[in-house]
Design a protein around this motif. Structure first.
Motif, PDB file in Angstrom:
ATOM      1  N   ASN A   1      -6.137  -4.586   1.236  1.00  0.00           N
ATOM      2  CA  ASN A   1      -6.907  -2.616   1.741  1.00  0.00           C
ATOM      3  C   ASN A   1      -6.265  -2.620   3.033  1.00  0.00           C
ATOM      4  O   ASN A   1      -5.856  -2.162   3.665  1.00  0.00           O
ATOM      5  CB  ASN A   1      -6.699  -1.644   0.854  1.00  0.00           C
TER       6      ASN A   1
ATOM      7  N   LEU B   1      -3.586  -1.872   5.823  1.00  0.00           N
ATOM      8  CA  LEU B   1      -4.051  -0.707   7.315  1.00  0.00           C
ATOM      9  C   LEU B   1      -4.010  -1.426   8.655  1.00  0.00           C
ATOM     10  O   LEU B   1      -2.939  -1.091   9.511  1.00  0.00           O
ATOM     11  CB  LEU B   1      -5.691  -0.867   7.511  1.00  0.00           C
TER      12      LEU B   1
ATOM     13  N   LYS C   1      -2.148   4.655   0.702  1.00  0.00           N
ATOM     14  CA  LYS C   1      -2.138   3.897   2.065  1.00  0.00           C
ATOM     15  C   LYS C   1      -0.688   4.570   2.510  1.00  0.00           C
ATOM     16  O   LYS C   1      -1.195   4.761   4.509  1.00  0.00           O
ATOM     17  CB  LYS C   1      -2.219   2.363   1.664  1.00  0.00           C
TER      18      LYS C   1
ATOM     19  N   THR D   1      -7.642   2.629  -1.917  1.00  0.00           N
ATOM     20  CA  THR D   1      -8.066   3.357  -0.848  1.00  0.00           C
ATOM     21  C   THR D   1      -9.131   2.405  -0.973  1.00  0.00           C
ATOM     22  O   THR D   1     -10.396   3.093   0.260  1.00  0.00           O
ATOM     23  CB  THR D   1      -8.320   4.912  -0.904  1.00  0.00           C
TER      24      THR D   1
END
Length: 329
Positions: free
Chosen positions: A91, A95, A176, A277
């Motif tokens: 994750n 990002l 996301k 998340t």
């Protein structure tokens, strides 16, 4: 005559030697006195915590019992038996790639538009910068409300256009991207920095390129980008570090979208929905301050520091190499 002058100069140097040394020593002490507060602050608030973190990463420590040295067991656990750390790393890497590209491109696009405005520049600049002043937790709560899948204004507006807005923060696939939109909304600080760099580009270079027949895109690529490349490098590094430390927005969005503010009281809310998340800093926080695995959390922190430094080093080398190639050409 020459011998006499040499003797006199040697004598003057010998007489001024001790005095010059004393003056140089006094200057060094003055310089050290002025930099002492910054140096002491650096050692206390960065140097010592960094050394302590590296030490605790090789121990088993729970804040109650004394730390016990276990070697590389914490690091081995991260790469072998730990499951959620892989999800958190994925994750965070998502990002880093998506958020960094979108944040720099978005901030540069907004700055380019503002730089070409003829009227109302101050008002537009202020409106674009204000979101970056909002507290991260408050901004995240506002975004969760705006992108609510049932009664949120965004989905209502999209529904009027015949578009299905989706579940946003309640969907593992859309959570996301929703966090990325939140980060873009608050990128006014980077926009201001890029705007200052754009306004500092010499107008003569644009005029010369235009006389050579270069269009807007060629002028942007061959004049603007090389001129602001150091600032762009700063923006990329800043965005990467920002994504690697992404914590508050993700943890608040997970708890708010689930309908509760109890972030640390229920493990099901960490990383909701379905761990989409769950970022690396969140899992580090959970391990250290919820499960009290401070040694393991310290190992995760050391790895995060090494990755951040590695990204920065690679980017700086690439930019310098490209600049040397351009100068050689």
């Amino acid at each position: 005559m020459t011998a006499t002058l040499s003797a006199r100069s040697a004598g003057s140097r010998s007489r001024s030697g001790p005095a010059g040394a004393r003056r140089a020593g006094s200057q060094r002490r003055t310089v050290l006195l002025f930099i002492a507060p910054a140096a002491i602050g650096f050692l206390i608030f960065f140097g010592y915590p960094l050394i302590a973190t590296v030490y605790f990463s090789f121990t088993r420590y729970d804040l109650v019992n004394p730390p016990r040295f276990i070697g590389f067991e914490n690091y081995a656990r991260m790469f072998t038996s730990e499951q959620l750390v892989g999800t958190a790393a994925y994750n965070t890497l998502w990002l880093v790639v998506v958020l960094t590209v979108c944040r720099v491109v978005f901030a540069l696009g907004v700055a380019s538009v503002i730089a070409r405005l003829k009227a109302g520049v101050g008002l537009v600049r202020t409106l674009c910068y204000l979101p970056s002043l909002a507290p991260p937790a408050a901004a995240t709560l506002a975004f969760v409300f705006l992108f609510n899948s049932e009664f949120g204004p965004v989905n209502r507006f999209l529904g009027l256009l015949g578009i299905d807005g989706g579940l946003w923060f309640n969907s593992p696939e859309m959570s996301k991207p929703a966090l990325t939109l939140l980060a873009l909304w608050g990128s006014g600080e980077l926009m201001i920095i890029l705007l200052a760099a754009l306004l500092d580009v010499p107008v003569e270079q644009y005029e010369a390129a235009q006389l050579d027949g270069a269009g807007p895109l060629r002028r942007f690529w061959h004049v603007t980008v090389p001129s602001i490349s150091p600032v762009l490098l700063f923006g990329v590094i800043n965005s990467i570090i920002y994504a690697l430390q992404f914590f508050t927005q993700a943890i608040v969005a997970a708890s708010a979208s689930a309908g509760t503010a109890d972030v640390a009281g229920n493990s099901k809310l960490i990383g909701a929905p379905q761990n989409s998340t769950l970022t690396y800093p969140i899992w580090l926080y959970v391990q250290g301050f919820r499960y009290f695995n401070m040694g393991y959390a310290a190992a995760m922190a050391v790895l995060l520091f090494v990755v951040s430094a590695g990204f920065t080093w690679i980017l700086v080398r690439q930019i310098r190499a490209s600049q040397y190639q351009e100068e050689a050409a």
